[in-house]
Motif scaffolding. Sequence first.
Motif, PDB file in Angstrom:
ATOM      1  N   ARG A  91       0.819  -1.221   0.000  1.00 21.69           N
ATOM      2  CA  ARG A  91       0.000   0.000   0.000  1.00 21.69           C
ATOM      3  C   ARG A  91       0.854   1.273   0.000  1.00 21.69           C
ATOM      4  N   ARG A  92       2.038   1.232   0.572  1.00 21.83           N
ATOM      5  CA  ARG A  92       2.853   2.444   0.663  1.00 21.83           C
ATOM      6  C   ARG A  92       3.514   2.787  -0.663  1.00 21.83           C
ATOM      7  N   THR A  93       4.017   1.782  -1.367  1.00 26.52           N
ATOM      8  CA  THR A  93       4.783   2.037  -2.590  1.00 26.52           C
ATOM      9  C   THR A  93       4.028   1.682  -3.869  1.00 26.52           C
ATOM     10  N   ASP A  94       2.906   0.978  -3.751  1.00 25.40           N
ATOM     11  CA  ASP A  94       2.137   0.510  -4.899  1.00 25.40           C
ATOM     12  C   ASP A  94       2.834  -0.614  -5.669  1.00 25.40           C
ATOM     13  N   ARG A  95       3.922  -1.164  -5.131  1.00 29.41           N
ATOM     14  CA  ARG A  95       4.613  -2.270  -5.791  1.00 29.41           C
ATOM     15  C   ARG A  95       3.826  -3.571  -5.579  1.00 29.41           C
ATOM     16  N   ARG A  96       3.900  -4.463  -6.577  1.00 26.56           N
ATOM     17  CA  ARG A  96       3.202  -5.747  -6.517  1.00 26.56           C
ATOM     18  C   ARG A  96       4.197  -6.900  -6.387  1.00 26.56           C
ATOM     19  N   PHE A  97       3.733  -8.008  -5.807  1.00 23.50           N
ATOM     20  CA  PHE A  97       4.532  -9.226  -5.754  1.00 23.50           C
ATOM     21  C   PHE A  97       3.598 -10.421  -5.570  1.00 23.50           C
ATOM     22  N   PHE A  98       4.105 -11.609  -5.880  1.00 18.80           N
ATOM     23  CA  PHE A  98       3.338 -12.852  -5.772  1.00 18.80           C
ATOM     24  C   PHE A  98       3.856 -13.694  -4.602  1.00 18.80           C
ATOM     25  N   VAL A  99       2.944 -14.449  -3.987  1.00 16.81           N
ATOM     26  CA  VAL A  99       3.307 -15.432  -2.962  1.00 16.81           C
ATOM     27  C   VAL A  99       2.607 -16.743  -3.308  1.00 16.81           C
ATOM     28  N   ILE A 100       3.385 -17.816  -3.385  1.00 17.56           N
ATOM     29  CA  ILE A 100       2.866 -19.166  -3.638  1.00 17.56           C
ATOM     30  C   ILE A 100       3.109 -20.000  -2.390  1.00 17.56           C
ATOM     31  N   ASP A 101       2.121 -20.800  -1.987  1.00 14.79           N
ATOM     32  CA  ASP A 101       2.271 -21.665  -0.820  1.00 14.79           C
ATOM     33  C   ASP A 101       2.211 -23.125  -1.267  1.00 14.79           C
ATOM     34  N   VAL A 102       3.190 -23.925  -0.837  1.00 14.72           N
ATOM     35  CA  VAL A 102       3.382 -25.282  -1.375  1.00 14.72           C
ATOM     36  C   VAL A 102       3.477 -26.302  -0.248  1.00 14.72           C
ATOM     37  N   HIS A 103       2.880 -27.468  -0.488  1.00 17.95           N
ATOM     38  CA  HIS A 103       3.093 -28.642   0.368  1.00 17.95           C
ATOM     39  C   HIS A 103       3.147 -29.842  -0.552  1.00 17.95           C
ATOM     40  N   ASN A 104       4.289 -30.527  -0.581  1.00 17.86           N
ATOM     41  CA  ASN A 104       4.460 -31.680  -1.459  1.00 17.86           C
ATOM     42  C   ASN A 104       4.421 -32.990  -0.680  1.00 17.86           C
ATOM     43  N   SER A 105       4.193 -34.066  -1.395  1.00 16.78           N
ATOM     44  CA  SER A 105       3.942 -35.381  -0.785  1.00 16.78           C
ATOM     45  C   SER A 105       5.087 -35.842   0.117  1.00 16.78           C
ATOM     46  N   PRO A 106       4.746 -36.564   1.189  1.00 13.19           N
ATOM     47  CA  PRO A 106       5.762 -37.015   2.145  1.00 13.19           C
ATOM     48  C   PRO A 106       6.336 -38.384   1.790  1.00 13.19           C
ATOM     49  N   ARG A 107       7.255 -38.811   2.618  1.00 10.99           N
ATOM     50  CA  ARG A 107       7.813 -40.174   2.633  1.00 10.99           C
ATOM     51  C   ARG A 107       8.320 -40.602   1.248  1.00 10.99           C
ATOM     52  N   GLY A 108       7.967 -41.814   0.819  1.00 11.72           N
ATOM     53  CA  GLY A 108       8.550 -42.358  -0.407  1.00 11.72           C
ATOM     54  C   GLY A 108       7.817 -41.999  -1.680  1.00 11.72           C
ATOM     55  N   MET A 109       6.980 -40.976  -1.661  1.00  8.23           N
ATOM     56  CA  MET A 109       6.187 -40.620  -2.846  1.00  8.23           C
ATOM     57  C   MET A 109       6.973 -39.672  -3.762  1.00  8.23           C
ATOM     58  N   GLU A 110       8.113 -40.182  -4.220  1.00  7.70           N
ATOM     59  CA  GLU A 110       9.020 -39.378  -5.035  1.00  7.70           C
ATOM     60  C   GLU A 110       8.374 -38.932  -6.338  1.00  7.70           C
ATOM     61  N   ASN A 163       6.614  -8.981 -11.750  1.00  8.13           N
ATOM     62  CA  ASN A 163       6.655  -8.767 -10.297  1.00  8.13           C
ATOM     63  C   ASN A 163       7.495  -9.845  -9.616  1.00  8.13           C
ATOM     64  N   PRO A 164       8.117  -9.529  -8.475  1.00  7.48           N
ATOM     65  CA  PRO A 164       8.843 -10.555  -7.729  1.00  7.48           C
ATOM     66  C   PRO A 164       7.909 -11.688  -7.301  1.00  7.48           C
ATOM     67  N   VAL A 165       8.461 -12.884  -7.217  1.00  2.00           N
ATOM     68  CA  VAL A 165       7.705 -14.059  -6.787  1.00  2.00           C
ATOM     69  C   VAL A 165       8.367 -14.646  -5.542  1.00  2.00           C
ATOM     70  N   PHE A 166       7.554 -14.951  -4.528  1.00  2.91           N
ATOM     71  CA  PHE A 166       8.026 -15.642  -3.327  1.00  2.91           C
ATOM     72  C   PHE A 166       7.334 -16.994  -3.258  1.00  2.91           C
ATOM     73  N   LEU A 167       8.039 -17.975  -2.699  1.00  2.73           N
ATOM     74  CA  LEU A 167       7.462 -19.303  -2.527  1.00  2.73           C
ATOM     75  C   LEU A 167       7.755 -19.773  -1.109  1.00  2.73           C
ATOM     76  N   THR A 168       6.694 -20.148  -0.388  1.00  3.46           N
ATOM     77  CA  THR A 168       6.829 -20.728   0.949  1.00  3.46           C
ATOM     78  C   THR A 168       6.423 -22.190   0.850  1.00  3.46           C
ATOM     79  N   ALA A 169       7.139 -23.071   1.557  1.00  2.88           N
ATOM     80  CA  ALA A 169       6.897 -24.487   1.285  1.00  2.88           C
ATOM     81  C   ALA A 169       7.278 -25.396   2.439  1.00  2.88           C
TER      82      ALA A 169
END
Length: 302
Positions: A172-191, A213-219
């Motif tokens: 809101r202060r600078t009017d700049r935009r960016f993306f955020v992606i949230d990820v959860h991938n399969s556990p254990r032996g599910m390669e 725009n910059p992209v961020f990924l949390t996972a």
Amino acid sequence: MPRVTTAPSVTHAQGPQRPARTHTVTVTLALVVALAASLLVGAPARAAVESARKPTGFGFKIGTFNVLGSQHTRGRGGFAPGTQRARWTAGSIQKRGIDVIGLQEVQKDQLRVLRNRLPGYRIWPGTSLGNQGVRLQIAFRKRQFEMVGHGSVVTRFDRQRRPIPWVRLRDRRTDRRFFVIDVHNSPRGMEGERDSATAKQVRLVQRLRRKGNPVFLTADANEKREFYCKLTARTDLRAANGGNPGARGCKPPKRRLRIDWVLGGRRVKFSHYQEDRGPRVRKSSDHELIHARVRVRPARGR
């Protein structure tokens, strides 16, 4: 009758009229003064416009946390009920001053608590992507950011199909935009499922990045070196905890690797990276609360 004498009328010969020079000079001077005054009055506005046109950086604190879904602690066990742990999670987010965070394994009872306990935040997607979509949530401070876009892609997770959410936020202060992606991938032996999901996530980062725009990924990637190397080799993402995906081969962060990640594009500078395992975090989940400061540099050519 008295004689009336009429005075002869006198006609003055008049030559060609000269321009009223004094009047013209006065008007011109007045116009100059008025113009100067208007320019002086408009100077602050013009300065503000010029300042707004200059490239502007901005910063915030970003994090990721697997909250440990309620279903994993129902009945006897080493953890409190999911709703209690969601209360502790909300307190940890606020206490650490985290402005944007990706959450994994969220369930509906925990989502209700998080919404109640984080009144200064907006949480998306909520329930808008269906029951499977509840598992992944992105929370951000409403006062600081406005959501101007959102979407999802579907990947395989533990033999199910699950939407991976993303948001486009406006500072809101600078009017700049960016993306955020949230990820959860399969556990254990599910390669195989992890590989196909990671490939889709790479393509999503590439597609969003083309918007400028910059992209961020949390996972919670359930992978360490392999996930890091795939993401950083095919996108401009870099990890908050370091590493060097150079041309001579992928070099992950030197410190002990985690399966939880925060990554951001090249025009992003991370600092104060922490793998938080404080008392409330330990009681809330079997994962660390990962967070870092980030500074988004001014965009080039703007």
